[in-house]
Write an enzyme that holds these catalytic residues in place. Structure first.
Site, PDB file in Angstrom:
ATOM      1  N   ASP A 100       0.835  -1.196   0.000  1.00 36.51           N
ATOM      2  CA  ASP A 100       0.000   0.000   0.000  1.00 36.51           C
ATOM      3  C   ASP A 100       0.875   1.253   0.000  1.00 36.51           C
ATOM      4  O   ASP A 100       1.868   1.339   0.742  1.00 36.51           O
ATOM      5  CB  ASP A 100      -0.890  -0.025   1.246  1.00 36.51           C
ATOM      6  CG  ASP A 100      -1.763   1.193   1.373  1.00 36.51           C
ATOM      7  OD1 ASP A 100      -2.657   1.369   0.531  1.00 36.51           O
ATOM      8  OD2 ASP A 100      -1.548   1.981   2.326  1.00 36.51           O
ATOM      9  N   GLU A 113       1.711  -0.459  -4.992  1.00 37.85           N
ATOM     10  CA  GLU A 113       0.775   0.610  -5.320  1.00 37.85           C
ATOM     11  C   GLU A 113       1.663   1.840  -5.509  1.00 37.85           C
ATOM     12  O   GLU A 113       2.122   2.432  -4.520  1.00 37.85           O
ATOM     13  CB  GLU A 113      -0.231   0.836  -4.186  1.00 37.85           C
ATOM     14  CG  GLU A 113      -1.248   1.898  -4.541  1.00 37.85           C
ATOM     15  CD  GLU A 113      -2.204   2.207  -3.396  1.00 37.85           C
ATOM     16  OE1 GLU A 113      -3.380   2.472  -3.669  1.00 37.85           O
ATOM     17  OE2 GLU A 113      -1.763   2.193  -2.227  1.00 37.85           O
TER      18      GLU A 113
END
Length: 724
Positions: free
Chosen positions: A352, A388
């Site tokens: 993330d 990401e």
């Protein structure tokens, strides 16, 4: 607060500084905690009734406080109280009134309860520590010993080019599944239940990407609104499976249950990828709670402001950023990753806001310590690594810029595909790059097409059904007056906002869903499906359902769109059976030797056709009004070999994508491209299966408005049908 001696007959031996965490050796447990600025550390043990017993750790080695307690073993609940200066302006936030979770705890027991005692600062004077004891309101670590019978289970290591990812939430997957026993719904055991595993197998996916399962807690601002953090991007324990997802209880049973889930999925041929949040923690900004890192060594774990070290540098939008530049923090991250691979048998990770991990001083740095350590690690470097590739800081959007062997969530793929099917006049030039693996992003540094993890939807944003039904978000239930969530979604509501009984609009929306999914599954790269999109799941227009732990987010197994499920499974099967649709190397657009047809020349491994049957010209590539494109993939021109070195070959394909609202005549090219074409998948049909006959000769054919056709190239002549 002074340390108190335990009323239990506990003896504290010096123990060892490594490994960090709590480790049982068969007769006792060694505890080790890193803190560079502490003046003293108390180990706190808890009886079943919550009675606390404190033991001062007398030994410190290289900033690690440690001790071994004979007789203390699995099931013991514990935490720490760390003494030191409280001086927020200098970055120090030590406060022994606050019970702290061990960052290396392998299991966590207890809930976070909202109370003013969670906060380390005195609300009457933020420069002073708050004296209230937080122990009754915070979770504890659990000493565990788990000798799980793996029985030969190993990492699956599915080749990237064969991978189809299914992004799913552990709880939401089975909370409403009628064939999963009620006691197992919403748990690791529920996800491993045959009823759900069979769904994954039938769908054809090869990997699940689990939303965060590291132990997390809800933010105070959500608890104050009687909401919770459903997605889990608020990590507190990087080694502990989230306890609330366990049907076996939180005194260590969650570890065994998680392993059993992984083993069951592996037995079904399905990899397990974890969405991990190493960029920030659950402690928020300077007004947030003191739960672990903030009280152990605030300046050591977090990036602090340059002038005012009472504030945090926030590249994540969540209040703080872990300082991965510091060796102890980088070691925490790597120790956690290795643990999940070696002990929990996880097959990979999706990071993330990965750009926040790659920042050296401010800019995102391809040569940062984070990359260096990951690349040289003999364990972590061998599993699937997905970035990401953005954060919320300046210069954080780094799609295409992560180094090998990283793959990336390709945000440009999402944006382009949405633009095309929403009717935006963007032409086909960018679409061609996205359909063929995004060579403009990933080729220059030696990466392959599978560096691109392609997706149209994800947990964050509209579901696929909502993408074609809403143009405006409906996030009022989140309690933020609809200010949260993305406002520019590159979507179209098919002419009506929200639910409708109009059958024409319903049919158009269903076709648009199929168009998005067909594009995804026919594209080179690694496709990622969002759980529920294959079922027609809606969130009622909420595009930021992070705090909706209810029917808004859970998969509704009673409202399945059976035709859509059949369509998706059909498209996945088509992809998995066709090497040309999952290329391991980028296309060259060059002629293929041995494909000569006298008088007609050779085919190419990749060619692009305009509706008139001619290859696209330079002018066509820059025509923003062009909404129709034919992509020709020759299966005889694949440039990879099997494990024995033999050339791989397969069917050739002609894929038409037409985003215009009206039907258009297109010409199917003749020799040398094909003697005929078999229509295999067509999005104007609810299940994608066209009626018989499906073989068409070269020549003109009408392509319906807003549709995708996948046509297998035939090498034997197809009779021209006679007119009636």
């Amino acid at each position: 607060m002074e340390s108190s001696r335990s009323s239990r007959p506990v003896e504290v031996w010096p123990g060892h500084a490594a490994p960090l965490g709590a480790h049982w050796d068969g007769t006792g447990t060694n505890f080790a905690l890193w803190s560079a600025g502490a003046s003293a550390v108390d180990l706190c043990l808890f009886d079943a009734d919550g009675t606390e017993h404190r033991e001062r750790l007398q030994e410190t080695t290289h900033q690690v406080w440690h001790g071994r307690l004979p007789g203390v073993g699995p099931g013991e609940r514990y935490g720490y109280r760390v003494h030191g200066p409280y001086d927020p302006a200098s970055g120090a936030r030590y406060n022994p009134a606050k019970l702290l979770l061990d960052p290396y705890a392998r299991a966590v027991d207890g809930e976070l309860v909202l109370d003013e005692a969670l906060f380390g600062w005195d609300p009457r004077d933020p420069s002073s520590p708050d004296p209230a004891d937080s122990a009754p309101f915070v979770p504890r670590g659990v000493v565990i010993h788990d000798s799980f019978p793996w029985g030969g289970d190993e990492l699956l290591r599915t080749p990237w080019s064969d991978t189809v990812i299914y992004e799913v939430h552990v709880k939401g997957a089975t909370m409403r599944h009628p064939d999963v026993p009620p006691a197992l719904r919403g748990t690791y055991a529920g996800l491993a239940h045959p009823a759900f595993v069979e769904h994954l197998i039938s769908l054809g996916v090869t990997a699940v990407e689990l939303l965060p399962v590291h132990h997390f807690v809800s933010e105070p601002h959500l608890l104050r609104r009687d909401l919770t953090n459903y997605w889990g991007y608020n990590t507190l324990g990087y080694f502990a499976p989230h306890a609330a997802y366990s049907s076996a209880g939180s005194r260590g049973g969650q570890v065994t249950e998680f392993k059993a889930m992984v083993k069951a999925l592996h037995a079904a041929g399905i990899e397990v990828i974890l969405d991990v949040v190493y960029n920030h923690t659950a402690e928020g900004d300077h007004t947030g709670p003191t739960l672990s890192f903030k009280g152990i060594d605030n300046g050591g774990y977090y990036r602090l402001g340059g002038g005012d070290r009472s504030r945090y540098t926030d590249y994540t939008g969540c209040g703080n950023t872990l300082d991965v530049r510091r060796p102890p923090v980088l070691a925490l991250l790597m120790d956690s990753l290795r643990y999940w691979v070696t002990e929990m048998h996880v097959d990979g990770f999706r990071f993330d806001l990965a750009s926040a991990l790659a920042r050296s001083f401010h800019d995102v740095d391809r040569l940062s310590a984070f990359f260096d350590v990951v690349h040289q690690d003999p364990v972590v470097s061998t599993v699937k690594l997905i970035a990401e590739p953005w954060d919320v800081g300046e210069g954080g959007y780094q799609v295409g810029n992560f180094p090998p062997p990283w793959t990336e969530w390709n945000g440009k793929y999402r944006d382009t595909v949405r633009d095309v099917w929403s009717g935006a006049k963007v032409g086909v030039r960018d679409l061609a790059y996205r359909l063929t693996g995004s060579s403009d992003l990933y080729r220059s540094d030696g990466r392959r097409p599978f560096a691109s993890v392609n997706f149209v939807t994800a947990h964050d944003g509209f579901t696929m059904a909502d993408l074609v039904a809403y143009e405006r978000k409906r996030n009022e239930a989140n309690g933020e007056e609809n200010r949260d969530g993305e406002s520019h979604n590159r979507n179209w509501n098919s002419g009506v906002e929200g639910p409708t009984d109009d059958p024409a609009v319903q049919e158009l929306r269903a076709r648009q869903v199929r168009n998005h999914l067909a594009t995804l599954l026919l594209s080179t790269g690694v496709p990622m499906l969002t759980a529920g999109d294959e079922l027609g799941r809606t969130q009622g227009g909420n595009n930021n359902a992070y705090c909706q732990d209810n029917e808004v987010s859970w998969l509704d197994w009673a409202a399945i769109d059976a035709d859509l499920w059949t369509f998706v499974s059909r498209a996945v099967a088509l992809r998995r059976s066709s090497p040309a649709l999952r290329q391991e190397a980028f296309f060259e657009g060059t002629e293929i030797p041995g494909t000569e047809v006298p008088g007609s020349g050779r085919t190419k491994d990749l060619a692009w056709f305009a509706p008139d049957g001619e290859q696209l010209t330079n002018r066509d590539w820059f025509d923003t009004d062009l909404q129709t494109i034919g992509m020709y993939l020759d299966g005889r021109g694949l440039r990879h070999r099997d494990e024995r070195g033999r050339p791989v070959a397969g069917d050739s394909w002609l894929v038409w994508l037409h985003a215009g609202p009206d039907a258009v005549d297109v010409v199917l090219p003749g020799a040398p491209w094909g003697d005929g074409y078999e229509l295999v998948l067509a999005t104007e049909y609810p299940t994608g299966a066209p009626p018989q006959p499906t073989a068409l000769p070269p020549g003109a054919v009408q392509l319906p408005g807003r549709s995708v056709w996948a046509m297998r190239v035939l090498r034997t002549p197809v009779p021209v049908p006679h007119a009636d």
